[in-house]
Write a protein that holds these residues in place. Structure first.
Motif, PDB file in Angstrom:
ATOM      1  N   CYS A   1       1.718   9.217   4.319  1.00 29.33           N
ATOM      2  CA  CYS A   1       3.104   8.409   4.151  1.00 29.33           C
ATOM      3  C   CYS A   1       2.792   7.904   5.284  1.00 29.33           C
ATOM      4  O   CYS A   1       2.929   7.298   6.562  1.00 29.33           O
ATOM      5  CB  CYS A   1       3.059   9.924   5.461  1.00 29.33           C
ATOM      6  N   TYR A   2       4.525   6.505   4.356  1.00 31.04           N
ATOM      7  CA  TYR A   2       4.409   5.462   5.291  1.00 31.04           C
ATOM      8  C   TYR A   2       6.159   4.703   4.932  1.00 31.04           C
ATOM      9  O   TYR A   2       6.675   6.472   4.348  1.00 31.04           O
ATOM     10  CB  TYR A   2       3.490   4.572   4.789  1.00 31.04           C
ATOM     11  N   ALA A   3       6.548   4.922   5.424  1.00 33.65           N
ATOM     12  CA  ALA A   3       8.311   4.675   5.526  1.00 33.65           C
ATOM     13  C   ALA A   3       7.815   2.746   5.034  1.00 33.65           C
ATOM     14  O   ALA A   3       6.712   2.328   4.350  1.00 33.65           O
ATOM     15  CB  ALA A   3       9.275   4.310   6.524  1.00 33.65           C
TER      16      ALA A   3
ATOM     17  N   VAL B   1      -3.993   1.220   5.244  1.00 29.97           N
ATOM     18  CA  VAL B   1      -2.990   1.293   7.213  1.00 29.97           C
ATOM     19  C   VAL B   1      -1.965   0.390   6.053  1.00 29.97           C
ATOM     20  O   VAL B   1      -2.663  -0.926   6.358  1.00 29.97           O
ATOM     21  CB  VAL B   1      -3.500   1.793   8.232  1.00 29.97           C
ATOM     22  N   ARG B   2      -0.549   0.285   6.460  1.00 32.15           N
ATOM     23  CA  ARG B   2       0.706  -1.207   5.785  1.00 32.15           C
ATOM     24  C   ARG B   2       1.132  -0.928   7.529  1.00 32.15           C
ATOM     25  O   ARG B   2       1.367  -0.162   8.117  1.00 32.15           O
ATOM     26  CB  ARG B   2       1.297  -0.030   4.667  1.00 32.15           C
ATOM     27  N   PHE B   3       2.107  -1.773   6.861  1.00 29.59           N
ATOM     28  CA  PHE B   3       2.964  -2.278   7.977  1.00 29.59           C
ATOM     29  C   PHE B   3       3.774  -1.086   8.511  1.00 29.59           C
ATOM     30  O   PHE B   3       4.033  -0.389   9.319  1.00 29.59           O
ATOM     31  CB  PHE B   3       3.887  -3.850   7.859  1.00 29.59           C
TER      32      PHE B   3
ATOM     33  N   THR C   1       7.319  -3.976   3.323  1.00 26.41           N
ATOM     34  CA  THR C   1       6.153  -4.008   4.040  1.00 26.41           C
ATOM     35  C   THR C   1       5.430  -2.460   3.742  1.00 26.41           C
ATOM     36  O   THR C   1       4.273  -2.687   4.851  1.00 26.41           O
ATOM     37  CB  THR C   1       7.437  -3.833   5.451  1.00 26.41           C
ATOM     38  N   ASP C   2       5.264  -1.963   2.676  1.00 26.26           N
ATOM     39  CA  ASP C   2       4.834  -0.785   2.931  1.00 26.26           C
ATOM     40  C   ASP C   2       3.814  -1.628   1.570  1.00 26.26           C
ATOM     41  O   ASP C   2       2.983  -0.985   1.556  1.00 26.26           O
ATOM     42  CB  ASP C   2       5.810   0.387   1.730  1.00 26.26           C
ATOM     43  N   ASN C   3       4.153  -2.758   1.554  1.00 25.16           N
ATOM     44  CA  ASN C   3       3.255  -2.807   0.219  1.00 25.16           C
ATOM     45  C   ASN C   3       2.077  -4.194   1.334  1.00 25.16           C
ATOM     46  O   ASN C   3       1.300  -4.845   0.502  1.00 25.16           O
ATOM     47  CB  ASN C   3       3.320  -3.944  -0.679  1.00 25.16           C
ATOM     48  N   MET C   4       2.622  -4.181   2.143  1.00 22.36           N
ATOM     49  CA  MET C   4       1.238  -5.074   3.148  1.00 22.36           C
ATOM     50  C   MET C   4       0.800  -4.317   4.296  1.00 22.36           C
ATOM     51  O   MET C   4       0.694  -3.620   4.394  1.00 22.36           O
ATOM     52  CB  MET C   4       2.626  -5.899   4.519  1.00 22.36           C
TER      53      MET C   4
ATOM     54  N   ILE D   1      -2.568  -5.731  -1.566  1.00 23.37           N
ATOM     55  CA  ILE D   1      -2.763  -4.948  -1.612  1.00 23.37           C
ATOM     56  C   ILE D   1      -1.774  -4.217  -2.829  1.00 23.37           C
ATOM     57  O   ILE D   1      -0.748  -4.942  -3.019  1.00 23.37           O
ATOM     58  CB  ILE D   1      -2.649  -3.536  -1.081  1.00 23.37           C
ATOM     59  N   ASP D   2      -1.300  -3.747  -4.156  1.00 20.67           N
ATOM     60  CA  ASP D   2      -0.550  -2.728  -4.721  1.00 20.67           C
ATOM     61  C   ASP D   2       0.469  -4.447  -5.408  1.00 20.67           C
ATOM     62  O   ASP D   2       1.217  -4.311  -5.142  1.00 20.67           O
ATOM     63  CB  ASP D   2       0.470  -2.560  -4.068  1.00 20.67           C
ATOM     64  N   TYR D   3      -1.415  -4.280  -6.390  1.00 20.10           N
ATOM     65  CA  TYR D   3      -0.471  -4.681  -7.425  1.00 20.10           C
ATOM     66  C   TYR D   3       0.371  -4.723  -8.573  1.00 20.10           C
ATOM     67  O   TYR D   3       0.375  -3.397  -9.608  1.00 20.10           O
ATOM     68  CB  TYR D   3      -1.533  -5.199  -8.659  1.00 20.10           C
TER      69      TYR D   3
HETATM   70 MG    MG Z   1       3.186   0.611  -2.690  1.00 18.02          MG
END
Ligand code: MG
Ligand code: AMP
Length: 481
Positions: free
Chosen positions: A73-75, A179-181, A248-251, A258-260
């Motif tokens: 889960c993330y925002a 883990v993402r920002f 920020t969910d791709n950082m 991450i996340d190409y």
């Molecule tokens: Mg993503």
């Protein structure tokens, strides 16, 4: 070790329940193996010779010891706007292995079906976007840029609707951290500070274990994320990589690419280039990336305020610009074959980038050609639309090279080792995708070989080292995947 004998662990599942949701993969119909990353398999100690087992593994059908599947889960801030809950909508974590360096590597299936966080999405990934992620993550690895990687790619007969019917695929992605920002933003914005702290402890353990005993470990954590982000941004800029969706969910808090998605390598050098066609304002344009890296760090800092005094976070972030510039100077200095660099080299570099922009010079080809420059300018002059600006830059370059102590031959060798002959430009990927959609995967294989060794000559693929053909230059890509 044979696939069937693998023992997976699940360190993430020690976190509070709100951090994840258990979900099993939904396998694709009639899966078939397209490619496997032997180099990565070796570093994970996995024997991948059993193709049937491997296909099942990537399709989420192999029941391994310790298997406990979940979505995270993330925002995140998407294009500057906060979205309180995102999460893995089409990625399912299947467990963790230790690699040969004793580092945990978390395995994830991208495209294996819906999760609690899929919102209206189908949890699937289509063949073209999966090929793009599979190849590009290896290309970044081959270039020495921190990134997640991919162990295997499968295709299928599974029908997936985008603008039209396409075939579903799955990439088995591998990363030392997912883990993402945005993972921090999720708990901070929902004012769930206990879970926020547990997540911070987990991330420190996973990414920066040397900070565990530090008295101000949360501040140090942020500082290290800031440092890694500054370095990553410099690496993207130096190689000419446009990510396209720097939400920020791709950082990554580990400073990984991450996340190409709709990413691109530059064709002609263009600081205003926007690879993502939904990015109307160019928020994530090539030239904006370092600034956006900093904006995203501010979002992470805000999320960490319950754990670290704001003044300390603000102070840490103040170093970002200087760090970024230092890395960029060092990397471009290496590309230019300078023995050492100093701040006064920025002037030459600025003139050079201005020239590349105005003459519409192929970015990768310029540096590769420069890597054999011995005073004979013909090859370089041919790359631009006018001779005068290129000649002026080369005059300054000649003068600057007089400060070098290395021989011409040594400089050439060093430059050839840092200036790739090949980057995976979008038109190359597109050609491989079109062939793949017809059922032929030779080009995927060829691009994978190039991706792993971008500095090698690969004479058989010489056409891909040329400037991008005009009709394919600096195109934008759709996010749809
Ligand atoms: Mg993503
Ligand atoms: P991205 O722009 O790829 O980082 O995706 C943003 C969010 O949308 C993430 O939470 C993804 O997991 C989710 N997402 C993207 N595509 C899909 C899909 N096909 N099905 C479900 N969720 C998706």
């Amino acid at each position: 070790m044979k696939l069937q004998d693998l023992k997976l662990t699940n360190p993430y599942l020690i976190l509070p329940k709100l951090c994840y949701n258990r979900v099993d993969p939904a396998p694709l119909n009639n899966p078939f193996l397209i490619h496997t990353n032997e180099d990565l398999a070796k570093s994970l100690g996995i024997d991948i010779s059993d193709e049937e087992a491997l296909t099942k593994f990537v399709n989420g059908e192999l029941k391994l010891e310790g298997l406990d599947n979940f979505a995270m889960c993330y925002a995140g801030h998407q294009f500057g706007h906060f979205v309180p809950r995102l999460g893995d909508g089409r990625a399912i974590n299947i467990g963790t292995l230790e690699d040969i360096n004793k580092t945990n590597q978390h395995l994830q299936l991208k495209g294996a079906g819906q999760t609690l966080y899929s919102r209206s999405g189908d949890g699937r990934a289509v063949l073209r976007s999966s090929i793009r992620e599979y190849l590009m993550s290896e290309a970044m690895h081959g270039l020495g840029i921190p990134t997640t990687r991919a162990l295997g790619l499968i295709g299928s007969e599974h029908r997936v609707f985008r603008q039209t019917w396409e075939k579903g695929a799955i990439v088995l992605r591998v990363s030392p951290s997912w883990v993402r920002f945005g993972t921090f933003e999720y708990f901070s914005h929902s004012e769930n500070y206990d879970d926020l702290k547990e997540l911070a402890n987990y991330a420190i353990n996973e990414c920066y274990p040397h900070l565990n005993e530090e008295p101000h470990k949360y501040l140090h954590f942020f500082t290290e994320v800031m440092e890694r982000t500054a370095k990553l941004m410099a690496e993207w800029q130096a190689v000419g990589f446009n990510h396209g969706v720097m939400n920020t969910d791709n950082m990554s808090v580990l400073g990984l690419t991450i996340d190409y998605g709709p990413y691109a390598f530059l064709d002609d050098y263009d600081t205003h280039y926007i690879c993502n066609h939904t990015d109307m304002d160019g928020r994530y344009s090539f030239g904006n990336q370092p600034r956006i890296g900093q904006w995203n760090l501010h979002a992470l800092a805000l999320a960490l305020e319950p754990l670290v005094p704001k003044e300390q976070l603000d102070k840490a972030i103040e170093h970002y610009g200087r760090l970024y510039s230092q890395h960029f100077l060092r990397l471009v200095g290496k590309k230019l074959g300078f023995d050492t660099v100093s701040d006064k080299d920025f002037e030459f570099m600025t003139d050079m980038f201005t020239m590349l922009q105005s003459l519409q010079v192929d970015y990768t080809l310029f540096f590769r050609t420069l890597s054999s420059y011995d005073g004979e300018r013909e090859g370089l002059l041919r790359l631009g639309r006018m001779h005068k600006p290129m000649n002026e830059v080369l005059d300054s370059y000649d003068k600057r090279l007089e400060e070098n102590n290395t021989s011409v031959e040594e400089r050439h060798a060093k430059m050839l080792a840092v200036n790739p002959k090949f980057v995976l430009k979008n038109y190359m990927l597109q050609e491989a995708i079109e062939k793949a959609e017809e059922g032929s995967f030779e080009l995927v294989e060829a691009l994978f070989d190039i991706a792993q060794n971008p500095y090698a000559e690969h004479e058989e693929h010489a056409r891909w080292a040329l400037a991008t053909p005009d009709e394919f230059k600096n195109k934008k890509l759709s996010c749809s995947s």
